[in-house]
Motif scaffolding. Structure first.
Motif, short mmCIF file in Angstrom:
data_model
loop_
_atom_site.label_atom_id
_atom_site.label_comp_id
_atom_site.label_asym_id
_atom_site.label_seq_id
_atom_site.Cartn_x
_atom_site.Cartn_y
_atom_site.Cartn_z
N HIS A 146 0.68 -1.10 -0.15
CA HIS A 146 0.00 0.08 0.09
C HIS A 146 0.84 1.21 -0.07
O HIS A 146 0.35 2.29 -0.51
N VAL A 147 2.12 1.06 0.37
CA VAL A 147 2.91 2.51 0.46
C VAL A 147 3.22 2.59 -0.92
O VAL A 147 3.35 3.83 -0.99
N ASP A 148 3.49 1.73 -1.86
CA ASP A 148 3.61 2.04 -3.22
C ASP A 148 2.58 2.59 -3.79
O ASP A 148 2.75 3.43 -4.59
N THR A 149 1.51 1.90 -3.78
CA THR A 149 0.17 2.09 -4.35
C THR A 149 -0.22 3.57 -4.00
O THR A 149 -0.52 4.47 -4.84
N CYS A 150 -0.17 3.94 -2.80
CA CYS A 150 -0.16 5.18 -2.24
C CYS A 150 0.46 6.31 -2.80
O CYS A 150 0.03 7.62 -3.00
N GLY A 151 1.88 6.05 -2.99
CA GLY A 151 2.82 7.18 -3.55
C GLY A 151 2.25 7.36 -4.99
O GLY A 151 2.40 8.51 -5.34
N ILE A 152 2.12 6.50 -5.84
CA ILE A 152 1.50 6.63 -7.14
C ILE A 152 0.02 7.25 -7.18
O ILE A 152 -0.33 8.27 -7.96
N CYS A 153 -0.66 7.00 -6.32
CA CYS A 153 -1.97 7.37 -6.29
C CYS A 153 -1.90 8.95 -6.01
O CYS A 153 -2.47 9.89 -6.66
N ALA A 154 -0.88 9.40 -4.97
CA ALA A 154 -0.89 10.78 -4.64
C ALA A 154 -0.55 11.68 -5.90
O ALA A 154 -0.89 12.66 -6.02
N LYS A 155 0.66 10.97 -6.77
CA LYS A 155 0.69 11.77 -7.88
C LYS A 155 -0.09 11.87 -8.92
O LYS A 155 -0.33 13.02 -9.50
N VAL A 156 -0.75 10.84 -9.21
CA VAL A 156 -1.91 10.87 -10.28
C VAL A 156 -3.02 11.72 -9.61
O VAL A 156 -3.61 12.62 -10.51
N CYS A 157 -3.39 11.75 -8.34
CA CYS A 157 -4.41 12.57 -7.79
C CYS A 157 -3.97 14.07 -7.84
O CYS A 157 -4.87 15.02 -8.37
N ILE A 158 -2.99 14.39 -7.77
CA ILE A 158 -2.41 15.80 -7.78
C ILE A 158 -2.33 16.10 -9.19
O ILE A 158 -2.86 17.48 -9.85
N GLU A 159 -1.94 15.40 -10.27
CA GLU A 159 -2.05 15.73 -11.64
C GLU A 159 -3.61 15.85 -12.20
O GLU A 159 -3.85 16.82 -12.98
N CYS A 160 -4.42 15.10 -11.53
CA CYS A 160 -5.72 15.11 -12.07
C CYS A 160 -6.49 16.45 -11.66
O CYS A 160 -7.00 17.37 -12.30
N ALA A 161 -6.10 16.62 -10.39
CA ALA A 161 -6.62 18.06 -9.79
C ALA A 161 -6.10 19.33 -10.26
O ALA A 161 -6.94 20.08 -10.72
N ASP A 162 -4.94 19.29 -10.77
CA ASP A 162 -4.09 20.48 -11.37
C ASP A 162 -4.80 20.64 -12.97
O ASP A 162 -5.11 21.86 -13.33
N THR A 163 -4.99 19.51 -13.60
CA THR A 163 -5.56 19.48 -14.82
C THR A 163 -6.90 19.88 -14.82
O THR A 163 -7.37 20.61 -15.72
#
Length: 125
Positions: free
Chosen positions: A77-94
């Motif tokens: 979950h540590v790894d999936t959460c790291g990727i999730c945070a990155k994707v969420c930030i990109e999605c929010a910014d876009t």
């Protein structure tokens, strides 16, 4: 239906720590909001931005996956959460850059999920 079952499972036997429980809820909420936003856009209730829609769908999927990994108490979950945070930030910014008020809930859900997933990504395996 599947989301409701997972929400119920996160409160049962072997209850997860509070921060993780909140992160699970933020992931599931972001998954739900992204899926709803995508459905509305596909049915013509919002402007059609194909790249943003692909990103919203990607965000929904990684949020769902991250929530499931935490509910299973997977060390990954540590790894999936790291990727999730990155994707969420990109999605929010876009979504924010599009200036469409219909995307406000999606932006807020993504930012909340990114914040809690970023915290979870810093835990040790």
């Amino acid at each position: 239906m599947q989301t409701q079952v997972m929400e119920n499972n996160s409160k049962g036997k072997g209850h997860v720590p509070t921060k993780m429980d909140q992160c699970i809820q933020n992931c599931l909420n972001c998954f739900r909001v992204c899926e709803q936003t995508l459905a509305e856009a596909l049915y013509g209730n919002s402007q059609n931005f194909s790249q943003a829609l692909i990103l919203i769908k990607s965000c929904a999927e990684i949020c769902h996956t991250s929530a499931k990994f935490m509910m299973m108490n997977s060390a990954f979950h540590v790894d999936t959460c790291g990727i999730c945070a990155k994707v969420c930030i990109e999605c929010a910014d876009t979504c924010e850059s599009l200036g469409d008020e219909n995307l406000r809930e999606c932006i807020e859900a993504c930012r909340a999920c990114a914040k809690s997933c970023n915290e979870m990504s810093k835990m040790s395996h």
